[in-house]
Design a protein around this motif. Structure first.
Motif, PDB file in Angstrom:
ATOM      1  N   ALA A 199       0.826  -1.210   0.000  1.00 17.38           N
ATOM      2  CA  ALA A 199       0.000   0.000   0.000  1.00 17.38           C
ATOM      3  C   ALA A 199       0.857   1.255   0.000  1.00 17.38           C
ATOM      4  N   GLY A 200       1.955   1.237   0.729  1.00 13.97           N
ATOM      5  CA  GLY A 200       2.856   2.383   0.753  1.00 13.97           C
ATOM      6  C   GLY A 200       3.754   2.471  -0.469  1.00 13.97           C
ATOM      7  N   ALA A 201       4.026   1.317  -1.087  1.00  9.70           N
ATOM      8  CA  ALA A 201       4.939   1.297  -2.235  1.00  9.70           C
ATOM      9  C   ALA A 201       4.286   1.821  -3.505  1.00  9.70           C
ATOM     10  N   ILE A 202       2.993   1.614  -3.669  1.00  9.96           N
ATOM     11  CA  ILE A 202       2.324   2.004  -4.907  1.00  9.96           C
ATOM     12  C   ILE A 202       2.465   3.502  -5.190  1.00  9.96           C
ATOM     13  N   PRO A 203       2.145   4.399  -4.253  1.00  5.66           N
ATOM     14  CA  PRO A 203       2.321   5.826  -4.567  1.00  5.66           C
ATOM     15  C   PRO A 203       3.773   6.203  -4.824  1.00  5.66           C
ATOM     16  N   ARG A 204       4.722   5.556  -4.142  1.00  5.21           N
ATOM     17  CA  ARG A 204       6.143   5.828  -4.409  1.00  5.21           C
ATOM     18  C   ARG A 204       6.504   5.459  -5.838  1.00  5.21           C
ATOM     19  N   ALA A 205       6.040   4.296  -6.261  1.00  8.81           N
ATOM     20  CA  ALA A 205       6.344   3.833  -7.617  1.00  8.81           C
ATOM     21  C   ALA A 205       5.714   4.744  -8.662  1.00  8.81           C
ATOM     22  N   LEU A 206       4.485   5.173  -8.426  1.00  7.75           N
ATOM     23  CA  LEU A 206       3.797   6.035  -9.394  1.00  7.75           C
ATOM     24  C   LEU A 206       4.491   7.386  -9.522  1.00  7.75           C
ATOM     25  N   GLU A 207       4.947   7.935  -8.426  1.00  4.66           N
ATOM     26  CA  GLU A 207       5.654   9.212  -8.472  1.00  4.66           C
ATOM     27  C   GLU A 207       6.989   9.060  -9.188  1.00  4.66           C
ATOM     28  N   PHE A 208       7.707   7.982  -8.880  1.00  3.33           N
ATOM     29  CA  PHE A 208       9.020   7.754  -9.488  1.00  3.33           C
ATOM     30  C   PHE A 208       8.926   7.569 -10.995  1.00  3.33           C
ATOM     31  N   VAL A 209       7.930   6.819 -11.435  1.00  2.00           N
ATOM     32  CA  VAL A 209       7.901   6.382 -12.830  1.00  2.00           C
ATOM     33  C   VAL A 209       7.299   7.422 -13.774  1.00  2.00           C
ATOM     34  N   ARG A 210       6.604   8.395 -13.259  1.00  2.00           N
ATOM     35  CA  ARG A 210       5.880   9.331 -14.121  1.00  2.00           C
ATOM     36  C   ARG A 210       6.753   9.991 -15.191  1.00  2.00           C
ATOM     37  N   PRO A 211       7.901  10.564 -14.882  1.00  2.00           N
ATOM     38  CA  PRO A 211       8.683  11.201 -15.953  1.00  2.00           C
ATOM     39  C   PRO A 211       9.180  10.224 -17.005  1.00  2.00           C
ATOM     40  N   PHE A 212       9.315   8.974 -16.641  1.00  3.50           N
ATOM     41  CA  PHE A 212       9.801   7.983 -17.607  1.00  3.50           C
ATOM     42  C   PHE A 212       8.688   7.530 -18.548  1.00  3.50           C
ATOM     43  N   VAL A 213       7.528   7.201 -18.002  1.00  9.82           N
ATOM     44  CA  VAL A 213       6.440   6.736 -18.878  1.00  9.82           C
ATOM     45  C   VAL A 213       5.901   7.872 -19.737  1.00  9.82           C
ATOM     46  N   SER A 214       5.984   9.119 -19.235  1.00  4.96           N
ATOM     47  CA  SER A 214       5.488  10.253 -20.021  1.00  4.96           C
ATOM     48  C   SER A 214       6.360  10.514 -21.240  1.00  4.96           C
ATOM     49  N   SER A 215       7.608  10.077 -21.185  1.00  2.00           N
ATOM     50  CA  SER A 215       8.517  10.249 -22.323  1.00  2.00           C
ATOM     51  C   SER A 215       8.730   8.949 -23.093  1.00  2.00           C
ATOM     52  N   ASN A 216       7.900   7.950 -22.798  1.00  2.00           N
ATOM     53  CA  ASN A 216       7.954   6.649 -23.472  1.00  2.00           C
ATOM     54  C   ASN A 216       9.280   5.936 -23.249  1.00  2.00           C
ATOM     55  N   ALA A 217       9.895   6.177 -22.096  1.00  2.00           N
ATOM     56  CA  ALA A 217      11.129   5.481 -21.742  1.00  2.00           C
ATOM     57  C   ALA A 217      10.825   4.036 -21.357  1.00  2.00           C
ATOM     58  N   ARG A 218      11.825   3.199 -21.439  1.00  2.00           N
ATOM     59  CA  ARG A 218      11.650   1.773 -21.134  1.00  2.00           C
ATOM     60  C   ARG A 218      11.808   1.562 -19.625  1.00  2.00           C
ATOM     61  N   VAL A 219      10.772   0.983 -19.008  1.00  2.00           N
ATOM     62  CA  VAL A 219      10.749   0.808 -17.553  1.00  2.00           C
ATOM     63  C   VAL A 219      10.590  -0.671 -17.215  1.00  2.00           C
ATOM     64  N   LEU A 220      11.454  -1.167 -16.337  1.00  2.00           N
ATOM     65  CA  LEU A 220      11.336  -2.541 -15.837  1.00  2.00           C
ATOM     66  C   LEU A 220      10.842  -2.518 -14.402  1.00  2.00           C
ATOM     67  N   VAL A 221       9.820  -3.318 -14.120  1.00  2.00           N
ATOM     68  CA  VAL A 221       9.367  -3.555 -12.755  1.00  2.00           C
ATOM     69  C   VAL A 221       9.652  -5.016 -12.458  1.00  2.00           C
ATOM     70  N   HIS A 222      10.522  -5.268 -11.481  1.00  2.00           N
ATOM     71  CA  HIS A 222      10.877  -6.661 -11.222  1.00  2.00           C
ATOM     72  C   HIS A 222      10.904  -6.953  -9.727  1.00  2.00           C
ATOM     73  N   CYS A 223      10.797  -8.240  -9.405  1.00  2.00           N
ATOM     74  CA  CYS A 223      10.955  -8.728  -8.033  1.00  2.00           C
ATOM     75  C   CYS A 223      11.742 -10.027  -8.110  1.00  2.00           C
ATOM     76  N   ALA A 224      11.845 -10.740  -7.015  1.00  3.09           N
ATOM     77  CA  ALA A 224      12.677 -11.941  -6.995  1.00  3.09           C
ATOM     78  C   ALA A 224      12.178 -12.999  -7.970  1.00  3.09           C
ATOM     79  N   GLN A 225      10.903 -13.342  -7.881  1.00  2.10           N
ATOM     80  CA  GLN A 225      10.349 -14.375  -8.742  1.00  2.10           C
ATOM     81  C   GLN A 225       9.723 -13.813 -10.011  1.00  2.10           C
ATOM     82  N   GLY A 226       9.342 -12.545 -10.001  1.00  4.75           N
ATOM     83  CA  GLY A 226       8.719 -11.944 -11.175  1.00  4.75           C
ATOM     84  C   GLY A 226       7.290 -12.367 -11.404  1.00  4.75           C
ATOM     85  N   SER A 227       6.594 -12.789 -10.352  1.00  5.43           N
ATOM     86  CA  SER A 227       5.242 -13.285 -10.549  1.00  5.43           C
ATOM     87  C   SER A 227       4.185 -12.558  -9.734  1.00  5.43           C
TER      88      SER A 227
END
Length: 328
Positions: free
Chosen positions: A234-262
């Motif tokens: 719940a706390g991570a979602i707003p952090r991720a959205l704030e961080f990623v905004r300048p990248f997705v707005s410029s069509n930059a390539r963004v990876l979201v990953h975790c240990a298992q990726g599932s």
């Protein structure tokens, strides 16, 4: 047996059987099959009445049902196995006129004086007790896991860690045309990861050693990969959205990953797709008043159809829904 076995999966089978019949024009069994000892005829009839609406939602989801189900040559049908029964392993349904969906309940039963009744327990809640143990890993290490019940959890931890370190987390997939990708631990390993991506969100895998050049393009969020990590998600979602905004707005390539990726990476990527992309996969900041449960479900379908390893936990998905729906 749990409701998911006696009610959810039977409805799921009936919905897919009906949708496949409508899309491919096959004639086969589309009836709702429920365990008569658990679900009454009246309740089963009520459940059957829900199937057409669910089928319509599936047909409107945008999924290519014909392509996804091309290898399904028989209708799906649930079969139930409890601890009071024995099932030959592996079961042989070669002569059956359906594809069996075997529902195995590990929970015990107890004598209530008027026969045996089902007792809810942790055996049905694999997201809580299994950690990152998958069905494939269980069958590969079954003898070792069952050798000593007192050492079982330690064996699970060792096996899953070995899987992550060896081959359990390779690969990634871009979701439609969004330039947002989901992957496992290996997909975020430097320096190779920076040749594929302009920004990286690490949801749980060991923190990377990031040089000064890439520090502003890397976000580390150590979320616990179980139900215990719901508040962290719940706390991570707003952090991720704030961080990623300048990248997705410029069509930059963004990876979201975790240990298992599932699980964790799928939920965070889902939040990004809901917040920043329209129905065509183009960048657009969606107001929370525009977000609906159907919209979230369709974005999740984008991920599950593009990335086969996606298997998000229901508890984590609820945090995505709450982030958007509770703030409307």
């Amino acid at each position: 047996m749990p409701d998911s076995f006696s009610r959810t999966i039977p409805v799921w089978c009936a919905v897919w059987n009906t949708a496949i019949r409508m899309v491919r024009g096959v004639e086969w069994d589309c009836a709702l099959h429920t365990p008569p000892s658990v679900v009454s005829e009246s309740e089963s009839s009520q459940m059957q009445g829900l199937v057409p609406r669910f089928v319509q939602s599936l047909l409107e989801s945008g999924m290519d049902i014909g392509e996804l189900t091309g290898s399904v040559g028989k209708p799906l049908r649930p079969i139930w196995v409890t601890r009071d029964q024995r099932l030959a392993m592996p079961p042989d349904f070669g002569d059956a006129d359906f594809v069996p969906v075997v529902c195995v309940s590990a929970s015990s039963t107890r004598d209530c004086g008027q026969g045996f009744m089902y007792v809810q327990g942790a055996a049905d809640d694999h997201e809580l007790w299994a950690g990152e143990l998958t069905a494939q890993l269980y069958w590969q290490h079954r003898a070792e896991l069952l050798r000593d019940r007192n050492e079982c959890l330690a064996v699970v931890k060792r096996i899953t860690q070995q899987c992550v370190q060896s081959n359990g987390s390779t690969g990634f997939s871009f979701i439609r045309t969004t330039n947002v990708a989901v992957g496992g631990q290996a997909s975020g390993q430097p320096p190779a990861c920076w040749t594929h991506f302009d920004a990286i969100i690490n949801c749980r895998a060991p923190e990377l050693a990031v040089d000064a050049e890439h520090a502003k393009r890397y976000l580390y969020m150590p979320i616990t990969d179980s139900k215990r990590g719901q508040s962290e998600m719940a706390g991570a979602i707003p952090r991720a959205l704030e961080f990623v905004r300048p990248f997705v707005s410029s069509n930059a390539r963004v990876l979201v990953h975790c240990a298992q990726g599932s699980n964790l990476s799928v939920c965070v990527a889902l939040a990004i797709l809901v917040q920043y992309f329209d129905a065509q996969g183009e960048f657009r900041i969606n107001a929370r008043s525009e977000v609906t449960k159907q919209m979230i479900q369709k974005r999740l379908l984008w991920i599950t159809t593009a990335y086969a390893k996606a298997n998000p936990q229901r508890a984590m998905l609820k945090q995505v829904n709450r982030h958007f729906m509770d703030l409307v």
